[in-house]
Design an enzyme around this catalytic site. Structure first.
Site, mmCIF file in Angstrom:
data_model
loop_
_atom_site.group_PDB
_atom_site.id
_atom_site.type_symbol
_atom_site.label_atom_id
_atom_site.label_comp_id
_atom_site.label_asym_id
_atom_site.label_seq_id
_atom_site.Cartn_x
_atom_site.Cartn_y
_atom_site.Cartn_z
ATOM 1 N N ARG A 227 1.069 -1.299 0.272
ATOM 2 C CA ARG A 227 -0.022 0.094 -0.134
ATOM 3 C C ARG A 227 0.746 1.406 0.120
ATOM 4 N NH1 ARG A 227 -5.733 -1.098 2.020
ATOM 5 N NH2 ARG A 227 -5.987 -2.412 0.582
ATOM 6 N N ARG B 88 -3.309 6.661 1.071
ATOM 7 C CA ARG B 88 -3.837 7.249 2.129
ATOM 8 C C ARG B 88 -2.669 8.443 2.626
ATOM 9 N NH1 ARG B 88 -9.677 4.622 3.206
ATOM 10 N NH2 ARG B 88 -8.225 3.495 3.208
ATOM 11 N N ARG C 218 -7.667 11.814 -5.669
ATOM 12 C CA ARG C 218 -8.551 11.108 -5.561
ATOM 13 C C ARG C 218 -9.782 12.047 -4.913
ATOM 14 N NH1 ARG C 218 -11.134 6.982 -1.056
ATOM 15 N NH2 ARG C 218 -12.544 8.074 -0.205
ATOM 16 N N ASP D 64 -6.406 -2.403 -7.688
ATOM 17 C CA ASP D 64 -7.491 -3.464 -6.468
ATOM 18 C C ASP D 64 -7.213 -4.900 -6.460
ATOM 19 O OD1 ASP D 64 -8.342 -2.857 -3.664
ATOM 20 O OD2 ASP D 64 -9.221 -3.827 -4.562
ATOM 21 N N TYR E 126 -14.801 -12.359 -0.380
ATOM 22 C CA TYR E 126 -15.332 -11.010 -0.261
ATOM 23 C C TYR E 126 -16.571 -10.747 -1.063
ATOM 24 C CZ TYR E 126 -11.890 -8.339 1.044
ATOM 25 O OH TYR E 126 -10.040 -7.862 2.365
#
Ligand code: CP3
Length: 357
Positions: free
Chosen positions: A27, A31, A40, A77, A154
């Site tokens: 990652r 963020r 973003r 992703d 998921y």
């Protein structure tokens, strides 16, 4: 012949000598970077960034502009595959990924298509082609996918989960249905990853984020066997003088510390480990590469603590070839940028003493 200016990451994955230990962070584009948050906000949402090759490329390069990282990972992703299968991926603030439709029974599984990567996942391939060009041979580009088991969690739970009750119910009460889904996913992932290699990915990482929630008997049959099925189909090329002619594969099962021997025997090139593993106990060091494993929360602490924990990880790995320094999982969103800079410098500086010609 394609040549890289910094090939330490690929050399380490092939257990070849390097002058210092290469480092990248799971990652690393995300963020905690203010420029990520700005982009973003402009793009509107996360999926738009993934699906717009110019933006995905820009985000991939953001951490490399700031830090002396030894590899880039394509910004995307793991849930792009279930999205391309038609489940409708979306993100709800604070709640993580969700699907409009989840998988509930055998007929849902039968209806799932195997996505053509140059059609429904073309945006990933275009992002890889563009990023590879922009990187211009500075550092290698990592492609990735989720493991079949992790993608299935998921798809069956309909999003993130804490207890995994729906997929575990299927595992114990209708294992045939789950095996069919996992096989379909393994084939889709293999086709997807081969397309990423074709588009320019120079190493592949398979994220088995939720393998660690399985029982030890089920881990082998419901997760590892399907990662092996992927490995058997990948077009990795041949090892040669030219380091870039071979595409190494890293398997990362979070919480897989008890099964290292099994994972190593899968035929992967490198094993990714989380922070619960003592690197001095990893078998076959020097023959198989190891990626890891600083606890990401160490980065909250000050420089002395970061320095000491880098020393601990490097010392546990010891004087072998084949270490790729990384965090044991993704970087947290609120980590100070100067701590990241400090970490990368500390790994490069301290690791020199573990490498000799
Ligand atoms: O490592 C990188 O820099 C490459 C980009 C990358 C992302 N996701 C970007 C992302 C990678 C390799 C992933 C993989 C991924 N995605 C995994 C496996 C790795 C792991 O962390 O175990 C998993 C389980 C996912 C599924 C997923 N996507 C989750 C759980 C989330 C977080 C949701 C949240 O709100 O925190 C995402 C979204 C996501 N993927 C973000 C990023 C940067 C955050 C999106 C944002 O809000 O901007």
């Amino acid at each position: 012949m394609y040549q890289l200016k910094n090939d330490r990451y690929l050399r380490a994955l092939q257990c070849l000598p390097v002058d210092y230990t290469p480092v990248w962070m799971m990652r690393q584009a995300g963020r905690y970077l203010p420029e990520y948050r700005d982009l973003r906000a402009k793009a509107g949402d996360f999926m738009t960034m993934c699906q717009t090759p110019d933006l995905a490329c820009e985000v991939t390069l953001q951490p490399l502009k700031r830090f002396d990282l030894d590899a880039a990972i394509i910004f995307s992703d793991i849930l792009t595959i279930p999205d391309a299968m038609g489940l409708g991926l979306y993100f709800e603030t604070g709640e993580g990924p969700k699907f409009k439709q989840s998988i509930q029974c055998l007929s849902d599984i039968h209806q799932l298509p195997i996505p053509d990567p140059e059609q429904s996942l073309r945006y990933v391939m275009d992002a890889i082609r563009l990023t590879k060009k922009e990187l211009d041979g500075t550092v290698p580009l990592i492609g990735f996918s989720g493991s079949p088991w992790t993608l299935a969690t998921y798809m069956i739970e309909g999003g993130s989960s804490k207890a995994f009750t729906k997929i575990k119910k299927m595992l114990y009460s209708d294992p045939k249905a789950l095996h069919l889904l996992l096989e379909k996913l393994a084939n889709s992932v293999a086709i997807y990853l081969n397309a990423q290699i074709e588009a320019g990915a120079q190493s592949i990482m398979i994220f088995d984020t939720w393998g660690g929630v399985l029982s030890h008997q089920s881990y082998q049959t419901f997760s590892l066997d399907y990662m092996k099925l992927i490995l058997s189909q990948l077009k990795q090329g041949k090892k040669s003088q030219n380091i870039t002619s071979y595409v190494p594969v890293t398997l990362f099962t979070k919480g897989g510390g008890l099964w290292l021997e099994n994972i190593i025997n899968s035929g992967c090139d490198a094993i990714g480990v989380d922070w619960t593993v003592d690197l001095s106990n990893v078998p076959q060091k020097g023959q198989i590469a190891v990626q890891g494993n600083l606890d990401p929360s160490v980065l909250y602490a000050d420089k002395q603590i970061i320095e000491a924990n880098v020393d601990a990880v490097l010392s546990e790995f010891g004087y072998h070839n084949g270490h790729v320094f990384n965090l044991g999982h993704g970087i947290h969103q609120d980590i100070p940028l100067e701590h990241v800079q400090y970490l990368i410098d500390a790994v490069h500086r301290q690791s020199k003493r573990f490498h000799h010609d």
